[in-house]
Write a protein that holds these residues in place. Structure first.
Motif, short mmCIF file in Angstrom:
data_model
loop_
_atom_site.label_atom_id
_atom_site.label_comp_id
_atom_site.label_asym_id
_atom_site.label_seq_id
_atom_site.Cartn_x
_atom_site.Cartn_y
_atom_site.Cartn_z
N ASN A 84 -22.70 -28.58 -9.74
CA ASN A 84 -23.93 -28.41 -10.52
C ASN A 84 -23.61 -28.07 -11.95
O ASN A 84 -22.51 -27.62 -12.28
N ARG A 85 -24.58 -28.24 -12.81
CA ARG A 85 -24.46 -27.92 -14.24
C ARG A 85 -23.16 -28.53 -14.81
O ARG A 85 -22.37 -27.85 -15.47
N LEU A 86 -22.99 -29.79 -14.55
CA LEU A 86 -21.79 -30.47 -15.02
C LEU A 86 -21.78 -30.58 -16.53
O LEU A 86 -22.83 -30.69 -17.18
N SER A 87 -20.58 -30.56 -17.09
CA SER A 87 -20.40 -30.69 -18.53
C SER A 87 -19.24 -31.65 -18.78
O SER A 87 -18.43 -31.90 -17.87
N PRO A 88 -19.13 -32.19 -20.02
CA PRO A 88 -18.07 -33.17 -20.30
C PRO A 88 -16.66 -32.73 -19.92
O PRO A 88 -15.87 -33.56 -19.47
N PRO A 89 -16.28 -31.45 -20.07
CA PRO A 89 -14.93 -31.05 -19.63
C PRO A 89 -14.67 -31.21 -18.14
O PRO A 89 -13.52 -31.14 -17.69
N ASP A 90 -15.73 -31.42 -17.35
CA ASP A 90 -15.53 -31.65 -15.91
C ASP A 90 -15.13 -33.09 -15.61
O ASP A 90 -14.82 -33.42 -14.46
N THR A 91 -15.13 -33.94 -16.63
CA THR A 91 -14.74 -35.33 -16.44
C THR A 91 -13.29 -35.43 -15.98
O THR A 91 -12.38 -34.89 -16.62
N ALA A 92 -13.08 -36.08 -14.84
CA ALA A 92 -11.75 -36.19 -14.26
C ALA A 92 -11.82 -37.03 -13.00
O ALA A 92 -12.91 -37.36 -12.52
N THR A 93 -10.66 -37.37 -12.48
CA THR A 93 -10.58 -37.90 -11.14
C THR A 93 -10.44 -36.73 -10.18
O THR A 93 -9.57 -35.88 -10.38
N TYR A 94 -11.29 -36.70 -9.18
CA TYR A 94 -11.30 -35.59 -8.22
C TYR A 94 -10.65 -36.03 -6.93
O TYR A 94 -10.96 -37.10 -6.39
N TYR A 95 -9.77 -35.16 -6.44
CA TYR A 95 -9.00 -35.45 -5.23
C TYR A 95 -9.25 -34.38 -4.18
O TYR A 95 -9.28 -33.19 -4.51
N CYS A 96 -9.41 -34.80 -2.95
CA CYS A 96 -9.39 -33.82 -1.88
C CYS A 96 -7.99 -33.81 -1.27
O CYS A 96 -7.25 -34.80 -1.35
N ALA A 97 -7.65 -32.70 -0.68
CA ALA A 97 -6.32 -32.52 -0.13
C ALA A 97 -6.38 -31.58 1.07
O ALA A 97 -7.29 -30.76 1.17
N MET A 98 -5.41 -31.74 1.95
CA MET A 98 -5.36 -30.88 3.13
C MET A 98 -3.92 -30.48 3.41
O MET A 98 -2.98 -31.22 3.14
N CYS A 99 -3.78 -29.31 3.94
CA CYS A 99 -2.46 -28.82 4.29
C CYS A 99 -2.52 -28.13 5.64
O CYS A 99 -3.55 -27.62 6.05
N THR A 100 -1.39 -28.12 6.28
CA THR A 100 -1.32 -27.53 7.61
C THR A 100 -1.20 -26.01 7.56
O THR A 100 -1.69 -25.32 8.44
N SER A 101 -0.57 -25.50 6.53
CA SER A 101 -0.38 -24.04 6.46
C SER A 101 -0.19 -23.60 5.02
O SER A 101 0.88 -23.13 4.65
N CYS A 102 -1.22 -23.75 4.23
CA CYS A 102 -1.16 -23.31 2.84
C CYS A 102 -1.11 -21.79 2.78
O CYS A 102 -1.93 -21.12 3.39
N VAL A 103 -0.18 -21.27 2.02
CA VAL A 103 -0.15 -19.84 1.76
C VAL A 103 -0.97 -19.54 0.52
O VAL A 103 -1.70 -18.55 0.46
N GLU A 104 -0.84 -20.42 -0.47
CA GLU A 104 -1.58 -20.27 -1.72
C GLU A 104 -2.37 -21.55 -1.95
O GLU A 104 -1.86 -22.49 -2.57
N PRO A 105 -3.58 -21.65 -1.46
CA PRO A 105 -4.33 -22.91 -1.46
C PRO A 105 -4.70 -23.42 -2.84
O PRO A 105 -5.22 -24.53 -2.97
N TYR A 106 -4.45 -22.67 -3.90
CA TYR A 106 -4.72 -23.13 -5.26
C TYR A 106 -3.53 -23.86 -5.87
O TYR A 106 -3.61 -24.33 -7.00
N LEU A 107 -2.44 -23.97 -5.13
CA LEU A 107 -1.26 -24.67 -5.61
C LEU A 107 -1.18 -26.06 -5.00
O LEU A 107 -1.12 -26.20 -3.77
N SER A 108 -1.15 -27.09 -5.83
CA SER A 108 -1.15 -28.45 -5.33
C SER A 108 0.10 -28.76 -4.50
O SER A 108 0.03 -29.56 -3.56
N ASP A 109 1.22 -28.14 -4.80
CA ASP A 109 2.45 -28.40 -4.06
C ASP A 109 2.36 -28.00 -2.60
O ASP A 109 3.18 -28.43 -1.78
N GLU A 110 1.39 -27.17 -2.27
CA GLU A 110 1.25 -26.70 -0.88
C GLU A 110 0.65 -27.76 0.02
O GLU A 110 0.75 -27.67 1.23
N TYR A 111 0.03 -28.77 -0.55
CA TYR A 111 -0.76 -29.71 0.23
C TYR A 111 0.07 -30.88 0.74
O TYR A 111 0.94 -31.40 0.04
#
Length: 124
Positions: A84-111
């Motif tokens: 919601n309340r999207l703005s131009p800086p939100d422009t990007a390609t959005y990816y979903c990702a899944m991991c079996t046992s993320c310890v730090e789910p904000y790190l892309s390397d975990e996925y």
């Protein structure tokens, strides 16, 4: 193996909303930690939102907190990102990702698994 397919991207004017979906196939959906990332041209892939290991907690980057909401439907093997309340800086390609046992789910390397992405463009 898990296959992820995002949908729901598009062009929206500033202040508008979009709802992204990520359909998963393969192993039992509910056992994975699920997250959303985005990447704008020339930028690194950045964390957007994720569920915690237990699946009960959620995490957001500061720029999306209060505007974006991650949710899931285990019966449909689908994870969503309401934006919601999207703005131009939100422009990007959005990816979903899944991991079996993320310890730090904000790190892309975990996925372990990634979709191909869906483009979101916000015009001013």
């Amino acid at each position: 193996q898990v296959q992820l397919v995002e949908s729901g991207g598009g062009l929206v004017t500033a202040g508008g909303s979009l709802r992204l979906s990520c359909a998963a196939s393969g192993r039992p959906f509910s056992t994975y930690t699920k997250g959303w990332f985005r990447q704008a041209p020339g930028n690194k892939r950045e964390f957007v939102a994720a569920f915690g290991r237990s699946g009960d907690s959620t995490y957001y980057t500061d720029s999306t907190k209060g505007r974006f909401t991650i949710s899931r439907d285990n019966a449909k093997n689908t994870v969503y990102l309401q934006m919601n309340r999207l703005s131009p800086p939100d422009t990007a390609t959005y990816y979903c990702a899944m991991c079996t046992s993320c310890v730090e789910p904000y790190l892309s390397d975990e996925y372990d698994y990634w979709g191909r992405g869906t483009q979101v463009t916000v015009s001013s």
